[in-house]
Structures are given as structure tokens and as C-alpha cells.
Design a protein around this motif. Structure first.
Motif, mmCIF file in Angstrom:
data_model
loop_
_atom_site.group_PDB
_atom_site.id
_atom_site.type_symbol
_atom_site.label_atom_id
_atom_site.label_comp_id
_atom_site.label_asym_id
_atom_site.label_seq_id
_atom_site.Cartn_x
_atom_site.Cartn_y
_atom_site.Cartn_z
ATOM 1 N N GLY A 1 0.783 -1.229 0.000
ATOM 2 C CA GLY A 1 0.000 0.000 0.000
ATOM 3 C C GLY A 1 0.814 1.276 0.000
ATOM 4 N N TYR A 2 2.119 1.155 -0.156
ATOM 5 C CA TYR A 2 2.979 2.340 -0.188
ATOM 6 C C TYR A 2 3.065 2.904 -1.601
ATOM 7 N N GLU A 3 3.254 4.208 -1.671
ATOM 8 C CA GLU A 3 3.657 4.822 -2.925
ATOM 9 C C GLU A 3 5.172 4.679 -3.006
ATOM 10 N N SER A 4 5.616 3.744 -3.835
ATOM 11 C CA SER A 4 7.046 3.433 -3.886
ATOM 12 C C SER A 4 7.593 3.768 -5.257
ATOM 13 N N ALA A 5 8.913 3.875 -5.323
ATOM 14 C CA ALA A 5 9.541 4.249 -6.585
ATOM 15 C C ALA A 5 10.903 3.595 -6.718
ATOM 16 N N VAL A 6 11.252 3.239 -7.952
ATOM 17 C CA VAL A 6 12.601 2.806 -8.290
ATOM 18 C C VAL A 6 13.314 4.011 -8.885
ATOM 19 N N GLU A 7 14.382 4.435 -8.234
ATOM 20 C CA GLU A 7 15.068 5.669 -8.632
ATOM 21 C C GLU A 7 16.448 5.343 -9.193
ATOM 22 N N PRO A 8 16.621 5.439 -10.518
ATOM 23 C CA PRO A 8 17.913 5.117 -11.131
ATOM 24 C C PRO A 8 18.957 6.199 -10.902
ATOM 25 N N PHE A 9 20.219 5.804 -10.887
ATOM 26 C CA PHE A 9 21.323 6.753 -10.850
ATOM 27 C C PHE A 9 22.498 6.144 -11.592
ATOM 28 N N ALA A 10 23.299 6.994 -12.203
ATOM 29 C CA ALA A 10 24.437 6.539 -13.009
ATOM 30 C C ALA A 10 25.681 6.389 -12.145
ATOM 31 N N PHE A 11 26.504 5.438 -12.504
ATOM 32 C CA PHE A 11 27.799 5.283 -11.832
ATOM 33 C C PHE A 11 28.777 4.637 -12.803
ATOM 34 N N THR A 12 30.047 4.766 -12.510
ATOM 35 C CA THR A 12 31.083 4.134 -13.323
ATOM 36 C C THR A 12 31.350 2.744 -12.772
ATOM 37 N N GLY A 13 31.030 1.738 -13.563
ATOM 38 C CA GLY A 13 31.170 0.367 -13.100
ATOM 39 C C GLY A 13 32.402 -0.319 -13.649
ATOM 40 N N TYR A 14 32.725 -1.453 -13.064
ATOM 41 C CA TYR A 14 33.933 -2.193 -13.434
ATOM 42 C C TYR A 14 33.609 -3.675 -13.569
ATOM 43 N N THR A 15 33.978 -4.244 -14.687
ATOM 44 C CA THR A 15 33.898 -5.690 -14.879
ATOM 45 C C THR A 15 35.286 -6.269 -14.657
ATOM 46 N N PRO A 16 35.450 -7.189 -13.713
ATOM 47 C CA PRO A 16 36.775 -7.738 -13.417
ATOM 48 C C PRO A 16 37.412 -8.402 -14.639
ATOM 49 N N ALA A 17 38.711 -8.486 -14.607
ATOM 50 C CA ALA A 17 39.470 -9.087 -15.705
ATOM 51 C C ALA A 17 39.038 -10.534 -15.944
ATOM 52 N N ALA A 18 38.956 -10.896 -17.198
ATOM 53 C CA ALA A 18 38.612 -12.272 -17.548
ATOM 54 C C ALA A 18 39.785 -13.206 -17.268
ATOM 55 N N SER A 19 41.001 -12.674 -17.397
ATOM 56 C CA SER A 19 42.199 -13.470 -17.102
ATOM 57 C C SER A 19 43.323 -12.549 -16.657
ATOM 58 N N PHE A 20 44.192 -13.066 -15.821
ATOM 59 C CA PHE A 20 45.344 -12.288 -15.347
ATOM 60 C C PHE A 20 46.414 -13.255 -14.867
ATOM 61 N N SER A 21 47.656 -12.838 -14.967
ATOM 62 C CA SER A 21 48.752 -13.717 -14.573
ATOM 63 C C SER A 21 49.994 -12.909 -14.236
ATOM 64 N N LEU A 22 50.883 -13.553 -13.499
ATOM 65 C CA LEU A 22 52.164 -12.948 -13.131
ATOM 66 C C LEU A 22 53.233 -14.028 -13.140
ATOM 67 N N SER A 23 54.338 -13.736 -13.789
ATOM 68 C CA SER A 23 55.494 -14.637 -13.716
ATOM 69 C C SER A 23 56.736 -13.811 -13.413
ATOM 70 N N VAL A 24 57.649 -14.390 -12.667
ATOM 71 C CA VAL A 24 58.906 -13.723 -12.315
ATOM 72 C C VAL A 24 60.043 -14.686 -12.623
ATOM 73 N N ASN A 25 60.924 -14.250 -13.531
ATOM 74 C CA ASN A 25 62.029 -15.101 -13.973
ATOM 75 C C ASN A 25 61.536 -16.475 -14.429
ATOM 76 N N GLY A 26 60.394 -16.462 -15.100
ATOM 77 C CA GLY A 26 59.853 -17.700 -15.657
ATOM 78 C C GLY A 26 59.024 -18.526 -14.703
ATOM 79 N N THR A 27 58.966 -18.126 -13.421
ATOM 80 C CA THR A 27 58.168 -18.858 -12.433
ATOM 81 C C THR A 27 56.795 -18.207 -12.282
ATOM 82 N N SER A 28 55.730 -19.003 -12.404
ATOM 83 C CA SER A 28 54.374 -18.480 -12.305
ATOM 84 C C SER A 28 53.978 -18.257 -10.851
ATOM 85 N N TYR A 29 53.291 -17.142 -10.617
ATOM 86 C CA TYR A 29 52.753 -16.820 -9.295
ATOM 87 C C TYR A 29 51.225 -16.931 -9.346
ATOM 88 N N SER A 30 50.578 -16.735 -8.199
ATOM 89 C CA SER A 30 49.105 -16.791 -8.129
ATOM 90 C C SER A 30 48.576 -15.459 -7.618
#
Length: 458
Positions: A82-111
Motif C-alpha cells: 500500500g505504499y507509494e514506492s519508486a525505483v530511482e535510477p542513478f548513473a555510476f562508473t562500473g567495473y567488470t573484473p578481468a577475464a584473465s590475469f597472470s604474473l610470472s617472475v624469472n619464468g616462475t608463475s605466481y598466483s
């Protein structure tokens, strides 16, 4: 705020006066208990549980269709009440995480792990020591075109990356200063960021030792698929005006929670539990007489920086800010595996919200709910605007906080009942027409630090 005034006639004997006050106090307590029962009899934990079940079918990441569906669900439930309710949109800058990422040091893979808002890149270069990544640490170092290794601490992750980028670095590796994985955010989108990854304390110290020995280790930082884009999130609002048009207090109480979740997590406790409790309290108060305006709000984009509550507060007029006497923030209020209920205030001091809740919890459970300093949720923007506000949460958090295991089967109906009763009676103590609630006034405006709820920033 109404006040009780007691006049004592000079001619009245001490015995009669004591008897009169004693009788008045007893009647007051009896009436208070009767008013509280109006709330307690209405709270239906099964309804809260059912709403959590619906909301936690899938993650509700800010800016996605799933979040929009959650906001629509909340709005329809409020409208059905019974409430007068509303969906109120607002804009923001969003981020989608990397699909893949890796690190190696002197040929050795890290996590490694990634930082929210880190940019894509594929860099192979010498790794150099950047200390804590402060401007002073980097002032006399040649880092141009190199990968800078810095330790967590002192300044934010974002500042470390920007400082290295300003000196011409090609990428950054940040290692933890304590045991365990490092999951962090750079705090927001920035065109000046360079590719950045995080490693454990043990891994970082291993690389640092190599540098100190003069071995000039070579590393490859690779990040692919990260996306920064403009998106839309939503707040949902509903208002219950004072039942008494001419005798209302002109005050406002806000009851809020965030309906979004982190990626990969169904968010049954974080924060479908708080959202469902807001809906239940809206149902409870719909037919109760109140002399105070009640606002029920669910916020979007909390998990990416309290953006929904910041937007809501930014849209308030000065008159509204002055009229809001309290903001009750419900976040993670139903886990069977979390600790005890606590209240967090941005500055660590008591206010009207905590006083009302401590009074209600004392009446209901025989002891006041403790409070402590704490940000990282939607009470912070209200507090920064000078509005008394508190977060209701169980501490310590459950082991599956922000994981795919934050599911319905981990929800405790007993925890939900306890919090709904404490918060519901606290609100009614201040909003019932004949209330004799707390006389605490709003605190002066102050600035509290923005502490992101979902991830570390430094």
C-alpha cells in the motif's frame, strides 16, 4: 521531541509525592510494554525468510539486470503493502573484473589477485623496489618502463599505482603486509592507472629479496578483459507519512539496507537479509499509528563504494537533513555463523539510533546491544551529513562472507527475529504517537572516512 514535565506542589507530603511518582512510573512502563507488543506481535520471520529466498537466487551485482530485477521486486512488494514506492535510477562508473590475469617472475608463475579498477595490459620488464609506493619512496628511483614492487600500507592502493605511473612505471605489483590473500580496490576508475596485481606477503618478500641481492628479476604482468563503463543502479524508496496530519512531529526516520551483492555471491546474508527485513518492517508499520514520517529505502551499488546511499543523501534538501532524526542501517543481519549483534557508528559515539536500540534490546533481552566505531556500509553518508545513523550487523562476519557459499541455508530465523524485534521496537519507541523516547539530539556534522564495505583500499 515530547518531554514529560512533573510538577510537585509544595504542600504535598514527601510520602504522597513518592507514591505518585512510583505509580506514574509503573503506569508508564506498563503502557510502554503494551505499545511494544503491537510491534512484536506483527513481526513475521517467515516472511523475511521467504523474501531472502527470492532475492538470493543469484548474485545482484550493481548495474546488472539481476540488480534491476531485485529493485523491481522490492518496489512491487512495497506497492503491494500500500505504499507509494519508486525505483530511482542513478548513473555510476562500473567495473567488470578481468577475464584473465597472470604474473610470472624469472619464468616462475605466481598466483596473483587483481584490484578492482585495475586496467588491462601485458608488460614484461625489470622489477624494482618501490618501498611503500609513496612519492618520497619513489622520488630518487628510476622506474621508467619498469614494474614497481610495493608493499601494502600507509597510503591507498590507488595512490601507490598513481605515484608509480607518474614516475613512468609500466606496471605495479603490491604485496600484502600480513598473511593471506590480498583482495583490494583502487577506489574508482582513473585513466592514469597502469596494470596492477597483488601477491601474498611471502611471494612479495621473495621477489624483494631477489632485488636486494642485485639479481634484477624480470616479470610479466598480464591483465585481459577488464572493462570500465557507465552503468545504472537503483535505489528503491517508500514513505509512510505521519498518521496525524496536524499533530505530527515533522521528524523523519529512515530504515535502509542495500539490495546489491558482490559478483559470484548470492548474498543471502549480504544483504538480502537486510533488504528483506526492511520490507518486513515496512509491513509491520503500515497499519501502526505513528506521529513521525518513516522512510523505507533499499540502496544499490553499496558493494562498489556506498554509491546508492551517497546518491540518496546528496538528493536530500537541507530541510530533510534537519528533519531526519535517525537512520537504521541493516546489513548482514541473519547469518547463523556470524558473531553477536553489534552497532557501528561512523565516529564510534552514541547517538539517537544507538540509544533507542540499546533501550529496546535491554527491555527485550536484558542487556544493551554493544556499539563500536565502524564504516563500510550505508550509514556512513548519512553520518557525514550530520544525521544520527548506525549499522546493525553481526560480528565477526561469517566465514563465507562475499563467497558463493553465502546462501539461504546459512540464514538463522532466530537471528532475524532478534534484530527485527530490536530495531522495530526502537523505531516505534520514537515514532508512536504517545512516545516518551530518547531526548538525545542530533550530533554536529562531521566527516567520516569512506570505508568500502566489500574490499580493502589500503
Amino acid at each position: 521531541m515530547k518531554k514529560t514535565v512533573i510538577s510537585l506542589a509544595v504542600a504535598t507530603s514527601l510520602t504522597l509525592s513518592f507514591t505518585s511518582v512510583q505509580a506514574s512510573t509503573s503506569a508508564n512502563a506498563s503502557h510502554h510494554q503494551g505499545s511494544e507488543q503491537k510491534v512484536l506481535k506483527k513481526v513475521n520471520t517467515e516472511k523475511i525468510y521467504q523474501d531472502i529466498a527470492y532475492l538470493s537466487k543469484k548474485p545482484r551485482v550493481a548495474g546488472t539486470e539481476a540488480e534491476r530485477e531485485a529493485a523491481t521486486f522490492v518496489q512491487k512488494r512495497l506497492s503491494k503493502l500500500g505504499y507509494e514506492s519508486a525505483v530511482e535510477p542513478f548513473a555510476f562508473t562500473g567495473y567488470t573484473p578481468a577475464a584473465s590475469f597472470s604474473l610470472s617472475v624469472n619464468g616462475t608463475s605466481y598466483s596473483p589477485t587483481t584490484f578492482t579498477y585495475s586496467t588491462n595490459g601485458n608488460v614484461t620488464a625489470e622489477i624494482v623496489d618501490g618501498g611503500l609506493g609513496t612519492k618520497d619512496n619513489l622520488a630518487n628511483k628510476d622506474v621508467t618502463g619498469k614494474i614497481v614492487l610495493v608493499q601494502r600500507g600507509t597510503i591507498t592502493f590507488g595512490e601507490k599505482v598513481l605515484n608509480a605511473a607518474e614516475k613512468g612505471a609500466a606496471a605495479v605489483i603490491i604485496f600484502n603486509n600480513t598473511d593471506g590473500e590480498l583482495n583490494g580496490t583502487l577506489g574508482g576508475a582513473n585513466d592514469n592507472y597502469i596494470p596492477s596485481l597483488a601477491v601474498t606477503k611471502e611471494e612479495g618478500e621473495k621477489i624483494l629479496t631477489s632485488i636486494q641481492k642485485g639479481e634484477k628479476p624480470s616479470g610479466t604482468v598480464k591483465i585481459e578483459g577488464a572493462v570500465v563503463s557507465e552503468r545504472t543502479s537503483y535505489n528503491v524508496t517508500a514513505t509512510k507519512p505521519s498518521t496525524f496530519k496536524k499533530k505530527g512531529t515533522n521528524d523523519i526516520i529512515v530504515v535502509g539496507a542495500h539490495h546489491d551483492s558482490v559478483a559470484g555471491a548470492p548474498g543471502a546474508n549480504d544483504d538480502a537479509s537486510g533488504t528483506a527485513m526492511v520490507l518486513e518492517l515496512a509491513r509491520v508499520f503500515k497499519t501502526l499509528p505513528t506521529d513521525t514520517e518513516l522512510r523505507f529505502v533499499t540502496f544499490g551499488a553499496e558493494e562498489v563504494g556506498l554509491l546508492g546511499s551517497e546518491h540518496y543523501v546528496s538528493e536530500l534538501s537541507e530541510d530533510e537533513k534537519n528533519r531526519i532524526v535517525g537512520m537504521f542501517n541493516l546489513d548482514m543481519v541473519g547469518s547463523r555463523d556470524a558473531g553477536d549483534l553489534v552497532m557501528n557508528t561512523a565516529d564510534g559515539t552514541l547517538n539517537l539510533v544507538t540509544e533507542l536500540a540499546q533501550a529496546s534490546s535491554t527491555r527485550l533481552n536484558g542487556a544493551p546491544t554493544p556499539f563500536q566505531a565502524g564504516g563500510r556500509s550505508d550509514h556512513v553518508p548519512f553520518a557525514e551529513a550530520g544525521i544520527p545513523a548506525a549499522l546493525f550487523i553481526h560480528s565477526p562476519s561469517e566465514p563465507w562472507y562475499h563467497t558463493p557459499e553465502d546462501t539461504l541455508d546459512k540464514i538463522s530465523k532466530e537471528q532475524l527475529q532478534d534484530v527485527a524485534e530490536i530495531v522495530g521496537t526502537a523505531i516505534y519507541d520514537r515514532s508512536r504517537p504517545d512516545q516518551q523516547g530518547s531526548s538525545v539530539k542530533k550530533k554536529a556534522t562531521f566527516k567520516a572516512p569512506h570505508l568500502y564495505h566489500e574490499q580493502d583500499v589500503k
